[in-house]
Design a protein around this motif. Structure first.
Motif, PDB file in Angstrom:
ATOM      1  N   THR A  12       0.823  -1.213   0.000  1.00 38.75           N
ATOM      2  CA  THR A  12       0.000   0.000   0.000  1.00 38.75           C
ATOM      3  C   THR A  12       0.856   1.262   0.000  1.00 38.75           C
ATOM      4  OG1 THR A  12      -1.726  -1.181   1.226  1.00 38.75           O
ATOM      5  CG2 THR A  12      -1.844   1.233   1.217  1.00 38.75           C
ATOM      6  N   LYS A  13       1.951   1.229   0.748  1.00 36.27           N
ATOM      7  CA  LYS A  13       2.856   2.383   0.784  1.00 36.27           C
ATOM      8  C   LYS A  13       3.423   2.671  -0.603  1.00 36.27           C
ATOM      9  CE  LYS A  13       7.187   3.983   2.891  1.00 36.27           C
ATOM     10  NZ  LYS A  13       8.310   3.631   3.808  1.00 36.27           N
ATOM     11  N   ASP A  14       3.813   1.615  -1.326  1.00 36.31           N
ATOM     12  CA  ASP A  14       4.353   1.795  -2.674  1.00 36.31           C
ATOM     13  C   ASP A  14       3.307   2.411  -3.602  1.00 36.31           C
ATOM     14  OD1 ASP A  14       6.699   0.561  -1.802  1.00 36.31           O
ATOM     15  OD2 ASP A  14       5.976  -1.421  -2.381  1.00 36.31           O
ATOM     16  N   LEU A  15       2.071   1.920  -3.511  1.00 29.84           N
ATOM     17  CA  LEU A  15       0.995   2.436  -4.359  1.00 29.84           C
ATOM     18  C   LEU A  15       0.714   3.913  -4.054  1.00 29.84           C
ATOM     19  CD1 LEU A  15      -1.492  -0.573  -4.343  1.00 29.84           C
ATOM     20  CD2 LEU A  15      -0.048   0.188  -6.241  1.00 29.84           C
ATOM     21  N   LEU A  16       0.778   4.277  -2.763  1.00 30.72           N
ATOM     22  CA  LEU A  16       0.583   5.674  -2.384  1.00 30.72           C
ATOM     23  C   LEU A  16       1.685   6.541  -2.979  1.00 30.72           C
ATOM     24  CD1 LEU A  16      -0.869   7.877  -0.784  1.00 30.72           C
ATOM     25  CD2 LEU A  16       0.513   7.242   1.209  1.00 30.72           C
ATOM     26  N   MET A  17       2.917   6.051  -2.940  1.00 30.16           N
ATOM     27  CA  MET A  17       4.035   6.808  -3.499  1.00 30.16           C
ATOM     28  C   MET A  17       3.910   6.942  -5.020  1.00 30.16           C
ATOM     29  SD  MET A  17       7.351   5.692  -1.246  1.00 30.16           S
ATOM     30  CE  MET A  17       7.485   6.190   0.472  1.00 30.16           C
ATOM     31  N   ILE A  18       3.457   5.871  -5.676  1.00 25.59           N
ATOM     32  CA  ILE A  18       3.227   5.939  -7.118  1.00 25.59           C
ATOM     33  C   ILE A  18       2.182   7.010  -7.434  1.00 25.59           C
ATOM     34  CG2 ILE A  18       2.227   4.698  -9.088  1.00 25.59           C
ATOM     35  CD1 ILE A  18       3.527   2.146  -7.971  1.00 25.59           C
ATOM     36  N   LEU A  19       1.116   7.059  -6.623  1.00 30.24           N
ATOM     37  CA  LEU A  19       0.058   8.047  -6.823  1.00 30.24           C
ATOM     38  C   LEU A  19       0.578   9.464  -6.633  1.00 30.24           C
ATOM     39  CD1 LEU A  19      -2.982   8.552  -7.302  1.00 30.24           C
ATOM     40  CD2 LEU A  19      -3.296   8.411  -4.825  1.00 30.24           C
ATOM     41  N   ILE A  20       1.372   9.674  -5.580  1.00 27.89           N
ATOM     42  CA  ILE A  20       1.935  11.005  -5.306  1.00 27.89           C
ATOM     43  C   ILE A  20       2.810  11.469  -6.463  1.00 27.89           C
ATOM     44  CG2 ILE A  20       3.571  12.272  -3.851  1.00 27.89           C
ATOM     45  CD1 ILE A  20       2.538  10.614  -1.484  1.00 27.89           C
ATOM     46  N   VAL A  21       3.728  10.599  -6.886  1.00 25.53           N
ATOM     47  CA  VAL A  21       4.650  10.946  -7.962  1.00 25.53           C
ATOM     48  C   VAL A  21       3.887  11.213  -9.259  1.00 25.53           C
ATOM     49  CG1 VAL A  21       6.530  10.095  -9.407  1.00 25.53           C
ATOM     50  CG2 VAL A  21       6.594   9.716  -6.939  1.00 25.53           C
ATOM     51  N   THR A  22       2.937  10.343  -9.566  1.00 26.03           N
ATOM     52  CA  THR A  22       2.195  10.458 -10.820  1.00 26.03           C
ATOM     53  C   THR A  22       1.458  11.791 -10.927  1.00 26.03           C
ATOM     54  OG1 THR A  22       1.888   8.061 -10.996  1.00 26.03           O
ATOM     55  CG2 THR A  22       0.362   9.448 -12.217  1.00 26.03           C
ATOM     56  N   ILE A  23       0.711  12.151  -9.888  1.00 21.99           N
ATOM     57  CA  ILE A  23      -0.089  13.376  -9.946  1.00 21.99           C
ATOM     58  C   ILE A  23       0.796  14.616  -9.919  1.00 21.99           C
ATOM     59  CG2 ILE A  23      -1.824  14.760  -8.741  1.00 21.99           C
ATOM     60  CD1 ILE A  23      -3.088  12.134  -7.784  1.00 21.99           C
TER      61      ILE A  23
END
Length: 312
Positions: A12-23
């Motif tokens: 979940t932490k990785d997915l949150l980081m992917i979301l932050i970076v992407t946006i």
């Protein structure tokens, strides 16, 4: 030689980081385009690197994090900073000034292709079938968007070349990051990379842009703060975490939605058009993310179930 798993467990932490970076990185493109139309590009980027360093310094001091670098890791850290910060941002900031912001983002995020090639050539990393499929899908989206925006590139062919240079450099740096043996934290890597990049950009803007220097306007300061605090201090910490954990290809493809946010942000902020081509490309990019980020076993199950449904 270094070997890595193609699909390590993503939590979940990785997915949150992917979301932050992407946006945040996606929206950074129209923000950059807005600023470089009216402010010296290298000066703008030097400001953002400095703000990023200052923001990270405050956090590091509050948390008591050590940013000391062992002597034998200083040279590798310097090389990583050159490729992942200087070599990526220097051509990119000028490429954005010559292109539509969304299309510049699309070219920049051909990065996974160059990361794959660099990993295979420099580190003999295994190239898997899902990686190749994911890259093919992502590149199909890129080609489709490039073809659909040919009229916007006609007067600035140099911008395409510059953005490709940026993508190749960053892809190589991404492969280097994954295969590095640094013991320091991602926060420490980010701090020193930002500081090194600031030094380079300060020299560049002093030599080539000093006559164009002026105090930023309120809107330009907002863009500088966004770039320094959000794009760099926050998002690069997340990115270096992903780049060290995932394979070079997987980390690159995990943020292939960035150009979609770049195109959307360009439409909302700068009035750039969003077409059917953009929507089709979005679907292709989503498929590439699914292929790369799903564990191999689940991916095989999906393909198997799809084939059975077609033959039933």
């Amino acid at each position: 030689m270094s070997t890595t798993q193609s699909n390590p467990h993503i939590n979940t932490k990785d997915l949150l980081m992917i979301l932050i970076v992407t946006i945040t990185w996606g929206l950074n493109y129209p923000v950059m385009k807005f600023v470089v139309n009216s402010y010296p590009p290298s000066a703008f980027r030097a400001f953002t690197f400095l703000i990023g360093c200052m923001a990270l310094s405050i956090y590091i001091r509050m948390k008591g994090i050590s940013i000391s670098v062992p002597k034998h890791e200083r040279k590798p850290l310097f090389k990583l900073s050159l490729f992942n910060m200087v070599g990526w941002h220097l051509p990119m900031i000028y490429g954005v000034s010559l292109l539509n912001s969304g299309r510049a983002a699309i070219i920049g995020y051909t990065m996974p292709v160059w990361a794959l090639l660099a990993s295979a050539l420099l580190y003999r990393e295994k190239v898997t079938i899902p990686s190749l499929i994911g890259i093919a899908l992502a590149m199909s989206a890129t080609v489709l968007l490039a073809w659909g925006s040919a009229s916007q590139w006609g007067n600035h062919p140099l911008g395409v070349v510059i953005m490709l240079v940026a993508a190749i450099t960053w892809g190589t740096g991404n492969a280097m990051m994954k295969n590095s043996q640094l013991s320091i934290s991602g926060i420490s890597i980010t701090f020193w990379a930002l500081l090194i990049a600031f030094a380079f950009f300060f020299v560049i803007t002093t030599i080539f842009e000093i006559e164009a220097w002026h105090w930023p306007s309120f809107a330009q300061w907002l863009a500088i703060l966004y770039g320094g605090v959000i794009t760099f201090a926050v998002s690069y910490v997340a990115w270096f975490h992903l780049a060290r954990k995932l394979s070079a290809v997987s980390s690159g493809l995990s943020i292939t939605l960035v150009p979609v946010f770049g195109v959307t942000g360009g439409a909302l902020i700068l009035g750039e058009a969003v077409t059917l081509t953009d929507i089709i490309a979005l679907i292709l990019i989503l498929l590439s993310m699914v292929v790369v980020l799903l564990p191999d076993s689940k991916l095989k199950d999906l393909i198997s179930n799809f084939c059975k449904s077609k033959t039933a």
